[in-house]
Structure formats: structure tokens, C-alpha cells
Design an enzyme around this catalytic site. Sequence first.
Site, mmCIF file in Angstrom:
data_model
loop_
_atom_site.group_PDB
_atom_site.id
_atom_site.type_symbol
_atom_site.label_atom_id
_atom_site.label_comp_id
_atom_site.label_asym_id
_atom_site.label_seq_id
_atom_site.Cartn_x
_atom_site.Cartn_y
_atom_site.Cartn_z
ATOM 1 C CG ASP A 54 -2.532 1.795 -5.044
ATOM 2 O OD1 ASP A 54 -1.807 2.330 -4.197
ATOM 3 O OD2 ASP A 54 -2.088 1.015 -5.908
ATOM 4 C CG ASP A 72 4.869 3.707 -14.096
ATOM 5 O OD1 ASP A 72 5.177 4.536 -14.975
ATOM 6 O OD2 ASP A 72 4.317 2.615 -14.344
ATOM 7 N N GLY A 73 6.990 5.378 -10.241
ATOM 8 C CA GLY A 73 7.056 5.933 -8.892
ATOM 9 C C GLY A 73 7.387 7.415 -8.913
ATOM 10 C CG ASP A 79 -2.018 -10.845 4.688
ATOM 11 O OD1 ASP A 79 -2.552 -11.296 5.720
ATOM 12 O OD2 ASP A 79 -1.103 -11.418 4.076
ATOM 13 C CB SER A 125 -5.530 -3.172 -7.709
ATOM 14 O OG SER A 125 -6.752 -3.846 -7.886
ATOM 15 C CB SER A 160 0.363 -7.585 -8.023
ATOM 16 O OG SER A 160 0.130 -6.850 -6.844
ATOM 17 N NE ARG A 162 9.575 10.068 -5.841
ATOM 18 C CZ ARG A 162 9.895 8.826 -6.168
ATOM 19 N NH1 ARG A 162 9.265 7.790 -5.615
ATOM 20 N NH2 ARG A 162 10.856 8.581 -7.047
ATOM 21 C CB THR A 166 -2.197 -1.488 -14.750
ATOM 22 O OG1 THR A 166 -1.881 -0.095 -14.610
ATOM 23 C CG2 THR A 166 -3.305 -1.647 -15.776
ATOM 24 C CB ALA A 167 -0.233 -0.294 -9.709
#
Length: 275
Positions: free
Chosen positions: A131, A57-58, A160, A174, A176, A62, A171-172
Site C-alpha cells: 500500500d 511480512d515486513g 487522518d 487497509s 484494520s 523489503r 489484508t494489512a
Amino acid sequence: MSSRKQVFAIFDNADKRQETLPFEKRILTYLDSHNATALVEPEDFNDADFVISMGGDGTFLRAAGRVGNRQIPLLGINMGRLGFLADVLPSEIESTLDRVLSGDYIIEDHTVIKLESDGEEVSCNPFALNDIAVLKRDSASMISIKARVNGDFLVNYRADGLIIATPTGSTAYSLSNGGPIIVPQSGSLCITPVAPHSLNIRPIVINDTGVIELEVESRSHNFLVAVDGRSLKMAEGTRLTIRKAPYTVKIIKLKNRRYFSTLHEKLMWGADNRQ
């Protein structure tokens, strides 16, 4: 007279090129035998009808950043682990390309958000498919983030960090941090705090037409902003504005793939593992 050849630009993860090379060769062989053209890592995507992202997904994020506002449909081949965006398995390459070339697919329009700093565009690519996160820079103490939506005061987050997520990004990072799953094309954004000091501050979902303004205070007098993982150092007092971009990212989905089945398969949504 033959029709124009379809052009596929291939974008991969340079760090894992040796792993993707055999699969790239399969794509090149397939396209060559089906009157289509492949461009491997072109300098730009201007001549492409489709972009194939090869990686996780990274890599897909990109690739989406490189496509930008060109409205070129993206297809993700999963060479990683989870593969929520890149959801085509290597074993499905040829059958998927069969369907793409025959037009047997759908296009999903995914919301993109844009970051501005003190009313100006930031130095890096300011657009995010997943995000935009505002984060403390060190491990010493939390930061204070005053948030407004459409000019109205929302809350002063002491945490933080803070994540502004699109439905795609829900689903990324956020998720977690306790954020909700938001279905694509729902017209929403989610504001999710990272380790908030107060337990009565929860994630909130707003309309994606809302304009979010953030002011950050930090004991270290600076903070980080991550735009789909691209990090920028910002000075305390910088006013950030986050709004929906004037374009969407177009993602190719096969007609038999549905969002909820992807949740079940990738996130084990609703699974009962009790013996």
C-alpha cells in the site's frame, strides 16, 4: 553433463539475525546437498533464480523491494507472527525446498503500485506491493485530501489519512481501517480513508488501471507518505499520482495452499467463537 545449479538468494531481518541463523544453516546444508547454491544477503539479486525471505511480512516487503522488476520468484519463510505473505513455517523448510527444486509449485503475480510526486519519481523506492498511505504528520488535526480517478473528481477526504491498497495489501493496514479483503489477481485497488470525519465516506474499490491523483491540504503545511512503510515528508500542495507499476511481484505458492484457507488460518475468517 550436469545441469546448471539453481541459485537461491537469502534475505533476512538484520535485527533478528541471531534468531534466523540456525534456519539459514539448515537451508545452506540442504541446498549444498541438492546441487544448488545459496547466496546470503548478496549486494544484488541479479544472479538469483529464487529469493528466500526469512522473517515476517515486513521482511518479505523489503525483499520484494530489493527484487524490484527483476521478476525473480519470492519464497517467504515465516519467522514472525501472522505471516500472510511469508507463509512457510520453519518446520516446512526442507519439504518446501524439495517441491521448489522439483518444480512442484505455482507462481502468483501480485500487483505493484507506484508513487509519483508532481509528475516526478520520489526520492525513495516509489514502488509498493502492499500500500501507499497519505497520513497527517502530527496529532493536532486531520488533513484534507482531494482525490481524482482518471481525472474525474472522486471526493474530498477529511481524515487522518488515506490508504491506496493493492489486493496483497488489502489484508494489512487497509483492513484494520475497515477496508475490504480483495482476492489477488482480481485487477482491483482499494481507496480506504483513515478515521474519516464524515461517516458516509466509505472505502471504494476501483479497477487497477485507474490513475489516482491526490492533493493534500494540512494545517501543519506538510504531511507524510508511507510507501510500504517507508515514510517521506511532503509539502502541502504537492500533487501525488498513484498508478499500477509496469511489473508484478512473483510469489511462490505451494499447490496445496489456497488463498481462502490462508484467510481461515491467519485471520480466523468466518470463525465462530461462541461457546
